[in-house]
Design an enzyme around this catalytic site. Structure first.
Site, PDB file in Angstrom:
ATOM      1  N   LYS A  15       0.815  -1.214   0.000  1.00  0.00           N
ATOM      2  CA  LYS A  15       0.000   0.000   0.000  1.00  0.00           C
ATOM      3  C   LYS A  15       0.849   1.266   0.000  1.00  0.00           C
ATOM      4  CE  LYS A  15      -0.978   0.271   4.956  1.00  0.00           C
ATOM      5  NZ  LYS A  15       0.001  -0.801   5.268  1.00  0.00           N
ATOM      6  N   LYS A  32       2.173  10.196   6.555  1.00  0.00           N
ATOM      7  CA  LYS A  32       2.093   8.959   7.331  1.00  0.00           C
ATOM      8  C   LYS A  32       1.994   9.386   8.795  1.00  0.00           C
ATOM      9  CE  LYS A  32       3.078   4.385   7.976  1.00  0.00           C
ATOM     10  NZ  LYS A  32       2.568   3.225   7.229  1.00  0.00           N
ATOM     11  N   GLY A  95      -2.331   4.836   6.422  1.00  0.00           N
ATOM     12  CA  GLY A  95      -2.359   4.206   7.732  1.00  0.00           C
ATOM     13  C   GLY A  95      -1.221   3.205   7.876  1.00  0.00           C
TER      14      GLY A  95
END
Length: 202
Positions: A15, A32, A95
């Site tokens: 991801k 992030k 995430g």
């Protein structure tokens, strides 16, 4: 204005590479919120290298590559949700691990996503087990009234999984990012452009 959260059905599925491709294609900053593990290239450093977009500093930089709740405890910290405020303007937020990864014993990433109300893109690998993991992730997000923008697949082609998951879940299939033998800014940008329609992220 393009504002998206990128989450996954598991850890280590790619991801971060997808987030880099999306941020690069949109030309928007990347954030992030919590980085767990600092010994190797961090996710922010990976995105900066692959997407060449501005990177917003992490709210928490934790030393141990583990679930954020554990990594924070090892560092003598407790993650404060009030410190996890998204940047203003266009941004791609990533995430850690899956949507139900804990930030503390009583706080999951999905809870933060619900607070933010920013559309979430679910990244799912195409290998065996992805149907169950993807549907569970989507159900968990929906249970918290998290807006879901769609699902992006990562890996080799798996037409049945790529069709049945969006059909059952009732979410758009955004595309599939293949594995790249030579991963760099140009090859990633080309792969994203060939497999995704940028209009789907408008």
């Amino acid at each position: 204005m393009s504002r998206f959260v990128v989450t996954g059905t598991d850890t280590g599925i790619g991801k971060t590479v997808f987030a880099a491709a999306l941020a690069g294609a949109l030309g928007v900053p990347y954030w992030k919120p919590v980085q767990a593990g600092l010994d190797d290239e961090t996710d922010s450093e990976t995105v900066a290298r692959l997407a060449q977009v501005p990177v917003v500093p992490e709210a928490y930089r934790l030393s141990v590559p583990a679930s954020p709740h554990l990594a924070a405890a090892v560092d003598g910290l407790r993650i404060d949700p009030d410190q996890l405020m998204p940047p203003t303007g266009a941004v791609v937020i990533e995430g850690a691990g899956g949507a139900l990864v804990p930030l503390s014993p009583d706080l999951l990433f999905a809870d933060i996503f619900a607070r933010w109300q920013i559309p979430v893109i679910v990244c799912a690998r195409t290998s065996l087990g992805t149907i169950n993991h993807s549907l569970l992730t989507i159900e968990a997000l929906r249970a918290r009234s998290v807006p879901i923008h769609g699902i992006a697949f990562l890996g080799d082609p798996m037409p049945d999984s790529e069709a049945i998951i969006p059909q059952i879940a009732g979410v758009p299939r955004l595309g599939r990012l293949p594995f790249l033998d030579q991963l760099g800014p140009e090859s990633l940008a080309q792969a994203f452009a060939a497999n995704f329609d940028l209009a789907d992220f408008a």
